[in-house]
Design an enzyme around this catalytic site. Structure first.
Site, PDB file in Angstrom:
ATOM      1  N   HIS A  35      32.617  82.808  15.922  1.00 25.66           N
ATOM      2  CA  HIS A  35      33.895  83.245  16.488  1.00 25.66           C
ATOM      3  C   HIS A  35      34.251  84.546  15.772  1.00 25.66           C
ATOM      4  O   HIS A  35      33.935  84.710  14.583  1.00 25.66           O
ATOM      5  CB  HIS A  35      35.029  82.267  16.189  1.00 25.66           C
ATOM      6  CG  HIS A  35      34.824  80.871  16.688  1.00 25.66           C
ATOM      7  ND1 HIS A  35      34.133  79.921  15.984  1.00 25.66           N
ATOM      8  CD2 HIS A  35      35.269  80.259  17.815  1.00 25.66           C
ATOM      9  CE1 HIS A  35      34.141  78.786  16.657  1.00 25.66           C
ATOM     10  NE2 HIS A  35      34.815  78.958  17.776  1.00 25.66           N
ATOM     11  N   ASP A  89      35.687  83.912  12.418  1.00 27.34           N
ATOM     12  CA  ASP A  89      34.819  83.361  11.353  1.00 27.34           C
ATOM     13  C   ASP A  89      34.248  84.497  10.526  1.00 27.34           C
ATOM     14  O   ASP A  89      34.188  84.422   9.310  1.00 27.34           O
ATOM     15  CB  ASP A  89      33.583  82.626  11.912  1.00 27.34           C
ATOM     16  CG  ASP A  89      33.914  81.540  12.890  1.00 27.34           C
ATOM     17  OD1 ASP A  89      34.974  80.920  12.747  1.00 27.34           O
ATOM     18  OD2 ASP A  89      33.085  81.318  13.806  1.00 27.34           O
ATOM     19  N   GLU A 134      32.059  75.810  27.723  1.00 21.37           N
ATOM     20  CA  GLU A 134      31.722  74.612  26.939  1.00 21.37           C
ATOM     21  C   GLU A 134      32.729  73.502  27.235  1.00 21.37           C
ATOM     22  O   GLU A 134      33.888  73.572  26.829  1.00 21.37           O
ATOM     23  CB  GLU A 134      31.744  74.973  25.446  1.00 21.37           C
ATOM     24  CG  GLU A 134      31.356  73.807  24.548  1.00 21.37           C
ATOM     25  CD  GLU A 134      31.312  74.202  23.076  1.00 21.37           C
ATOM     26  OE1 GLU A 134      30.919  75.347  22.759  1.00 21.37           O
ATOM     27  OE2 GLU A 134      31.682  73.366  22.244  1.00 21.37           O
ATOM     28  N   ASP A 177      36.704  64.219  16.946  1.00 15.01           N
ATOM     29  CA  ASP A 177      35.490  65.045  17.048  1.00 15.01           C
ATOM     30  C   ASP A 177      34.938  65.302  15.648  1.00 15.01           C
ATOM     31  O   ASP A 177      35.264  66.310  15.025  1.00 15.01           O
ATOM     32  CB  ASP A 177      35.870  66.361  17.746  1.00 15.01           C
ATOM     33  CG  ASP A 177      34.654  67.127  18.208  1.00 15.01           C
ATOM     34  OD1 ASP A 177      33.541  66.565  18.183  1.00 15.01           O
ATOM     35  OD2 ASP A 177      34.811  68.296  18.604  1.00 15.01           O
ATOM     36  N   ASP A 199      31.943  65.981  14.589  1.00 16.74           N
ATOM     37  CA  ASP A 199      30.939  67.051  14.454  1.00 16.74           C
ATOM     38  C   ASP A 199      29.911  66.762  13.368  1.00 16.74           C
ATOM     39  O   ASP A 199      29.700  67.560  12.456  1.00 16.74           O
ATOM     40  CB  ASP A 199      31.632  68.389  14.146  1.00 16.74           C
ATOM     41  CG  ASP A 199      32.224  69.037  15.395  1.00 16.74           C
ATOM     42  OD1 ASP A 199      31.736  68.759  16.499  1.00 16.74           O
ATOM     43  OD2 ASP A 199      33.171  69.836  15.240  1.00 16.74           O
TER      44      ASP A 199
HETATM   45  C1  XUL Z   1      35.112  72.765  19.267  1.00 15.94           C
HETATM   46  C2  XUL Z   1      33.844  73.464  19.485  1.00 15.94           C
HETATM   47  C3  XUL Z   1      33.877  74.916  19.233  1.00 15.94           C
HETATM   48  C4  XUL Z   1      33.055  75.721  20.197  1.00 15.94           C
HETATM   49  C5  XUL Z   1      33.175  77.208  19.995  1.00 15.94           C
HETATM   50  O1  XUL Z   1      35.054  71.399  19.443  1.00 15.94           O
HETATM   51  O2  XUL Z   1      32.849  72.872  19.816  1.00 15.94           O
HETATM   52  O3  XUL Z   1      33.466  75.133  17.930  1.00 15.94           O
HETATM   53  O4  XUL Z   1      31.717  75.412  20.113  1.00 15.94           O
HETATM   54  O5  XUL Z   1      34.461  77.663  20.111  1.00 15.94           O
HETATM   55 CO    CO Z   2      30.894  73.518  20.245  1.00 14.89          CO
END
Ligand code: XUL
Ligand code: CO
Length: 436
Positions: free
Chosen positions: A100, A103, A231, A306, A308
């Site tokens: 991003h 970032d 996305e 989420d 991740d």
């Molecule tokens: C958020 C997510 C983001 C996108 C990019 O859940 O996945 O990090 O991938 O903005």
């Molecule tokens: Co993502």
């Protein structure tokens, strides 16, 4: 200057090695179906998670040791983070990265100052790319962290916010283009709503579509040939996100005449949050010729948000690679580790263990899926299951020649039918045969 002085370049040592800082399955140049593993998998580092995330959670602040980041808003600090990121990617053999705008460079007091900082860091990123051969898989703009975006960006009720968002995306596209980015991603961020009581959904969606059309126009104007991705994610941060899943995104793109300009970036745990398996989302996208890229991670079965996490489940990576191989593999896209180490895993070496595990899990998934497809038993079963559509009355359906009258005559003439078994358990056993 090294930011990971005790960690060597990670090498492939095979499944029997005792070295935890080695690949057991990912062997970059090994051919699978005539193509090197690194070209099948196109692994990418997510700058926000690997370099910037501090591993805070809703109940406590960050824990991570990140000796490359002094937490300041200076361009020098941003360049140091970039140096650490490229050292990290080189040591792991990651060929791509994603970021991003916020970032890689700080958001400063006003847009002009933020743009100047981004330009300065982008020059440095360009030098690092040139020196290492690492490529930008995709860039994006962070349209969800700053308080101005609390009610959305391209779906904000405030036109002033919408304008700032447009200016930010314009700049992020410029920088992505300058760095030779292979793609540009639009994740919905806060494009959604918390309650319909205050929301004009029709207007917000029309505004979003117009925003994306402006991006398409601007892309042509600057000659950026990278792939645009949407996305999908169903919720979090909003209660209801507009890009809720692959099918919803495709419908939105079709409704607003954007389908030719976008593919999808499917994220594993977003699929889970949408109550789909990731292979479902990949399949929906691929069937529309719109599977562009993958954000690879996983969720926690017991936590609803989420999380991740890094993907380690070989059964899941196998299903994903089956979808990917069937559609002929990536073109512009790749496997971006949109995943973070756990809050408890706070040492820099944990970032290596996490990525090694994810890369090995996908390498195994790739090899297993390749063998399943090569042996062909699974696909032969599916083909046979639909064989009735290849001849007789079935082929009139396939060719679109059947009518209710012709099918009624067939039904009268042939009486009732019970289809053959779906053999789900047998097929699950078949998949298990390939998992060593
Ligand atoms: C958020 C997510 C983001 C996108 C990019 O859940 O996945 O990090 O991938 O903005
Ligand atoms: Co993502």
């Amino acid at each position: 200057m090294s930011y990971f002085p005790d960690i060597p370049t990670i090498a492939y040592e095979g499944p029997k090695t005792k070295n935890r800082l080695a690949f057991r399955h990912y062997n970059a140049d090994e051919l699978v179906g005539g193509r090197p593993m690194k070209d099948h998998l196109r692994f990418s580092m997510a700058y926000w998670h690997a370099m910037k995330n501090t591993s805070g959670d809703p109940f406590g602040g960050g824990t991570r040791q990140r000796p490359w980041d002094d937490g300041s808003d200076s361009v020098d600090n941003a360049k140091r983070v970039a140096d650490a990121g490229f050292e990290f990617m080189q040591k792991l053999g990651l060929g791509f990265y994603c970021f991003h705008d916020r970032d890689v460079a700080p958001e400063l007091g006003d847009l002009r100052a933020s743009n100047a900082a981004l330009d300065a860091v982008a020059d440095h990123l360009g030098d690092l790319q040139k020196a290492t051969g690492i490529q930008l898989l995709w860039g994006t703009a962070c349209l969800f962290s700053h308080p101005r975006y609390m009610q959305g960006a391209a779906t904000s009720p405030d036109a002033g916010v919408y304008a700032i968002a447009a200016a930010q995306v314009k700049k992020a596209m410029d920088v992505t283009h300058r760095l030779g980015g292979l793609g540009y991603t639009f994740w919905g961020g806060r494009e959604g709503y918390a309650t319909l009581l205050n929301t004009d959904m029709k207007r917000e969606l029309a505004n979003l579509a117009h925003f994306l059309h402006m991006a398409v126009d601007y892309k042509k104007k600057i000659g950026f040939t990278g792939q645009f991705y949407i996305e999908p994610k169903p919720r979090e941060p909003s209660t209801h996100q507009y890009d809720s899943d692959a099918a919803a995104c495709l419908n939105f793109l079709r409704e607003y005449d954007l389908l030719d300009h976008f593919k999808l970036n499917i994220e594993t745990n977003h699929a889970t949050l949408a109550l789909h398996r990731v292979e479902h989302e990949l399949n929906v996208a691929a069937n529309a010729n719109a599977l562009g890229s993958i954000d690879a991670n996983t969720g926690d079965e017991l936590i609803g948000w989420d999380t991740d996490q890094f993907p380690t489940n070989v059964y899941m990576t196998t299903q994903m690679m089956l979808q990917l191989l069937r559609m002929g593999g990536f073109t512009t896209g790749g496997l971006n580790f949109d995943a973070k180490v756990r809050r408890e895993s706070h040492e820099p070496v944990d970032l290596f263990h996490a990525h090694i595990g994810g890369m090995d899990a996908f390498a195994r998934g790739l090899k297993i899926a390749h063998r399943i497809l090569e042996d062909g038993e699974l696909d032969r079963f599916v083909q046979a299951r639909y064989a009735s559509y290849e001849s007789g009355i079935g082929s009139t359906i396939t060719k679109g020649e059947a009518t209710f009258e012709s099918l009624e005559s067939h039904a009268f003439a042939h009486g009732d039918v019970i289809p053959g078994s779906g053999r789900q358990e047998m097929l699950e056993n078949l998949i298990n045969d390939y998992l060593e």
